[in-house]
Enzyme design. Structure first.
Site, PDB file in Angstrom:
ATOM      1  N   SER A 143      -5.980   8.779 -14.081  1.00 34.86           N
ATOM      2  CA  SER A 143      -5.691  10.124 -14.593  1.00 34.86           C
ATOM      3  C   SER A 143      -5.444  10.050 -16.098  1.00 34.86           C
ATOM      4  CB  SER A 143      -4.431  10.681 -13.918  1.00 34.86           C
ATOM      5  OG  SER A 143      -4.003  11.854 -14.570  1.00 34.86           O
ATOM      6  N   TYR A 156       4.659   9.936 -11.977  1.00 37.51           N
ATOM      7  CA  TYR A 156       3.251   9.910 -11.552  1.00 37.51           C
ATOM      8  C   TYR A 156       2.401   9.243 -12.634  1.00 37.51           C
ATOM      9  CZ  TYR A 156      -1.442  11.884 -10.682  1.00 37.51           C
ATOM     10  OH  TYR A 156      -2.792  12.061 -10.489  1.00 37.51           O
TER      11      TYR A 156
HETATM   12  N1  LIG Z   1      -6.537  17.052  -9.118  1.00 38.91           N
HETATM   13  C1  LIG Z   1      -6.317  16.577 -10.327  1.00 38.91           C
HETATM   14  O1  LIG Z   1      -6.108  17.352 -11.296  1.00 38.91           O
HETATM   15  C2  LIG Z   1      -6.358  15.110 -10.603  1.00 38.91           C
HETATM   16  C3  LIG Z   1      -6.446  14.693 -11.946  1.00 38.91           C
HETATM   17  C4  LIG Z   1      -6.488  13.340 -12.219  1.00 38.91           C
HETATM   18  C5  LIG Z   1      -6.430  12.426 -11.190  1.00 38.91           C
HETATM   19  N2  LIG Z   1      -6.332  12.836  -9.902  1.00 38.91           N
HETATM   20  C6  LIG Z   1      -6.284  11.809  -8.864  1.00 38.91           C
HETATM   21  O2  LIG Z   1      -7.415  11.967  -8.039  1.00 38.91           O
HETATM   22  C7  LIG Z   1      -7.153  11.439  -6.744  1.00 38.91           C
HETATM   23  C8  LIG Z   1      -7.548  12.492  -5.717  1.00 38.91           C
HETATM   24  O3  LIG Z   1      -6.734  13.639  -5.935  1.00 38.91           O
HETATM   25  P1  LIG Z   1      -7.149  15.079  -5.419  1.00 38.91           P
HETATM   26  O4  LIG Z   1      -6.961  16.000  -6.549  1.00 38.91           O
HETATM   27  O5  LIG Z   1      -8.437  14.996  -4.726  1.00 38.91           O
HETATM   28  O6  LIG Z   1      -5.942  15.314  -4.405  1.00 38.91           O
HETATM   29  P2  LIG Z   1      -5.869  15.932  -2.948  1.00 38.91           P
HETATM   30  O7  LIG Z   1      -6.853  17.029  -2.779  1.00 38.91           O
HETATM   31  O8  LIG Z   1      -4.430  16.199  -2.781  1.00 38.91           O
HETATM   32  O9  LIG Z   1      -6.320  14.707  -2.006  1.00 38.91           O
HETATM   33  C9  LIG Z   1      -5.508  13.594  -1.868  1.00 38.91           C
HETATM   34  C10 LIG Z   1      -6.152  12.648  -0.888  1.00 38.91           C
HETATM   35  O10 LIG Z   1      -5.303  11.483  -0.782  1.00 38.91           O
HETATM   36  C11 LIG Z   1      -5.088  11.206   0.594  1.00 38.91           C
HETATM   37  N3  LIG Z   1      -3.762  10.599   0.782  1.00 38.91           N
HETATM   38  C12 LIG Z   1      -2.611  10.978   0.196  1.00 38.91           C
HETATM   39  N4  LIG Z   1      -1.602  10.222   0.637  1.00 38.91           N
HETATM   40  C13 LIG Z   1      -2.137   9.341   1.521  1.00 38.91           C
HETATM   41  C14 LIG Z   1      -1.593   8.305   2.315  1.00 38.91           C
HETATM   42  N5  LIG Z   1      -0.288   8.007   2.305  1.00 38.91           N
HETATM   43  N6  LIG Z   1      -2.421   7.600   3.121  1.00 38.91           N
HETATM   44  C15 LIG Z   1      -3.741   7.890   3.156  1.00 38.91           C
HETATM   45  N7  LIG Z   1      -4.322   8.856   2.408  1.00 38.91           N
HETATM   46  C16 LIG Z   1      -3.513   9.580   1.618  1.00 38.91           C
HETATM   47  C17 LIG Z   1      -5.178  12.556   1.279  1.00 38.91           C
HETATM   48  O11 LIG Z   1      -5.479  12.335   2.624  1.00 38.91           O
HETATM   49  P3  LIG Z   1      -5.041  13.358   3.828  1.00 38.91           P
HETATM   50  O12 LIG Z   1      -5.235  14.756   3.292  1.00 38.91           O
HETATM   51  O13 LIG Z   1      -6.005  13.030   4.909  1.00 38.91           O
HETATM   52  O14 LIG Z   1      -3.629  13.050   4.124  1.00 38.91           O
HETATM   53  C18 LIG Z   1      -6.287  13.235   0.503  1.00 38.91           C
HETATM   54  O15 LIG Z   1      -7.541  12.855   1.016  1.00 38.91           O
HETATM   55  C19 LIG Z   1      -5.670  11.100  -6.723  1.00 38.91           C
HETATM   56  O16 LIG Z   1      -5.526   9.707  -6.918  1.00 38.91           O
HETATM   57  C20 LIG Z   1      -5.113  11.867  -7.912  1.00 38.91           C
HETATM   58  O17 LIG Z   1      -3.975  11.252  -8.428  1.00 38.91           O
HETATM   59  C21 LIG Z   1      -6.303  14.168  -9.574  1.00 38.91           C
END
Ligand SMILES: NC(=O)c1ccc[n+]([C@@H]2O[C@H](COP(=O)([O-])OP(=O)(O)OC[C@H]3O[C@@H](n4cnc5c(N)ncnc54)[C@H](OP(=O)(O)O)[C@@H]3O)[C@@H](O)[C@H]2O)c1
Length: 264
Positions: A143, A156
């Site tokens: 990120s 975070y």
């Molecule tokens: N959205 C943003 O603005 C942003 C920006 C920069 C980086 N990121 C990073 O991108 C990545 C994906 O984020 P996203 O935005 O796609 O978030 P999201 O929609 O909240 O998805 C998170 C994913 O992580 C899985 N997960 C969370 N905790 C878990 C656990 N304990 N065991 C197994 N799986 C787990 C969830 O699985 P389940 O739903 O099946 O539980 C879900 O598939 C993350 O690493 C986040 O930090 C996001």
């Protein structure tokens, strides 16, 4: 696999594949001909992914903070199709908290999912590829907050800074085995993760329509931070991940895609 240039048409483990960025990565890889080993905790969401291409997608429900479940996941993923060629680590969580309100429990929860699980999975993937001698590639989802923390994200952001270092450190050592490791550092991407109420000190979480309105206001505020006034999409991040999986001369990099957020 002999053609190391086409990891995206090989066998790739994707964490966080149930939704958001991980889901978009899984769908893009499937469209490019990959076999995707998709993991997450939401079985129904994983099944809906598998239904898109049953021949190409295998699913495995796993809580990544659980060492036993993680071991089962690795055993299954590395044996199902005779091995893995790529790994995309997208699972992650955020707990929005003011710096002075950080709790040890929330810090540990974020470290467990965002840093400890990826470290152990990357180690096991590295051992698997080293033993097979085939080479391969991993992409970690970091990120921009890992470089420039924003208010309410200090803990975070620290986990993501750690993840960037992890990618570089592993890239250094695993290069000798033909294994590349990179990270993407997305800015603000329109997923469930950003749709949360960021509670200030003394605030009580609103409920019902008030909560929905507050979240929309938070998202509008995030949009306004981006020079073009729009958030990124999971599909845009997926394109960058696919590029890095196949970029033969790129390793140890953290690729920023933030729509100009960092210009502020
Ligand atoms: N959205 C943003 O603005 C942003 C920006 C920069 C980086 N990121 C990073 O991108 C990545 C994906 O984020 P996203 O935005 O796609 O978030 P999201 O929609 O909240 O998805 C998170 C994913 O992580 C899985 N997960 C969370 N905790 C878990 C656990 N304990 N065991 C197994 N799986 C787990 C969830 O699985 P389940 O739903 O099946 O539980 C879900 O598939 C993350 O690493 C986040 O930090 C996001």
């Amino acid at each position: 696999m002999t053609d190391r240039a086409s990891i995206t048409s090989g066998r790739v483990l994707v964490t966080g594949a149930s939704r958001g960025i991980g889901r978009a990565v899984a769908e893009l890889l499937v469209s490019r001909g990959a076999r995707v080993f998709a993991t997450g905790r939401d079985g129904a969401a994983l099944e809906s992914l598998r239904a898109l291409a049953p021949e190409q997608v295998a699913t495995f429900e796993a809580e990544l903070t659980d060492e036993v479940e993680r071991r089962r996941l690795v055993e299954f993923a590395t044996s199902l199709w005779g091995g893995l060629d790529g790994m995309v680590l997208s699972a992650g969580i955020v707990r929005y908290q003011e710096a002075l309100a950080i709790t040890e429990a929330d810090l540990r929860a974020q470290l467990d999912v965002n840093l400890i699980a990826p470290t152990m999975l990357l180690r096991d993937f590295g051992r698997h590829l080293r033993d097979r001698g085939t080479g391969g590639a991993a992409v970690l989802v970091g990120s921009t907050l890992g470089m420039r923390p924003a208010p309410m994200t200090a803990a975070y952001a620290a986990t993501k800074a750690g993840l960037h270092a992890l990618a570089r450190g592993f890239a250094h050592e695993l290069g000798a085995h033909g294994i590349r490791v990179n990270a993407v550092a997305p800015g603000i991407i329109d997923t469930e993760m950003i749709r949360a109420v960021r509670l200030r000190e003394g605030e009580v979480e609103p409920e019902g329509p008030a909560r929905d309105a507050r979240i929309e206001a938070e998202v509008d505020g995030l949009r306004a931070l981006c020079p073009e006034g729009r958030l990124g999409t999971p599909e845009q991040v997926a394109e960058a991940v696919a590029y890095l999986l196949d970029a033969e001369f790129v390793t140890g990099e953290v690729y920023v895609l933030d729509g100009g957020l960092g210009l502020r």
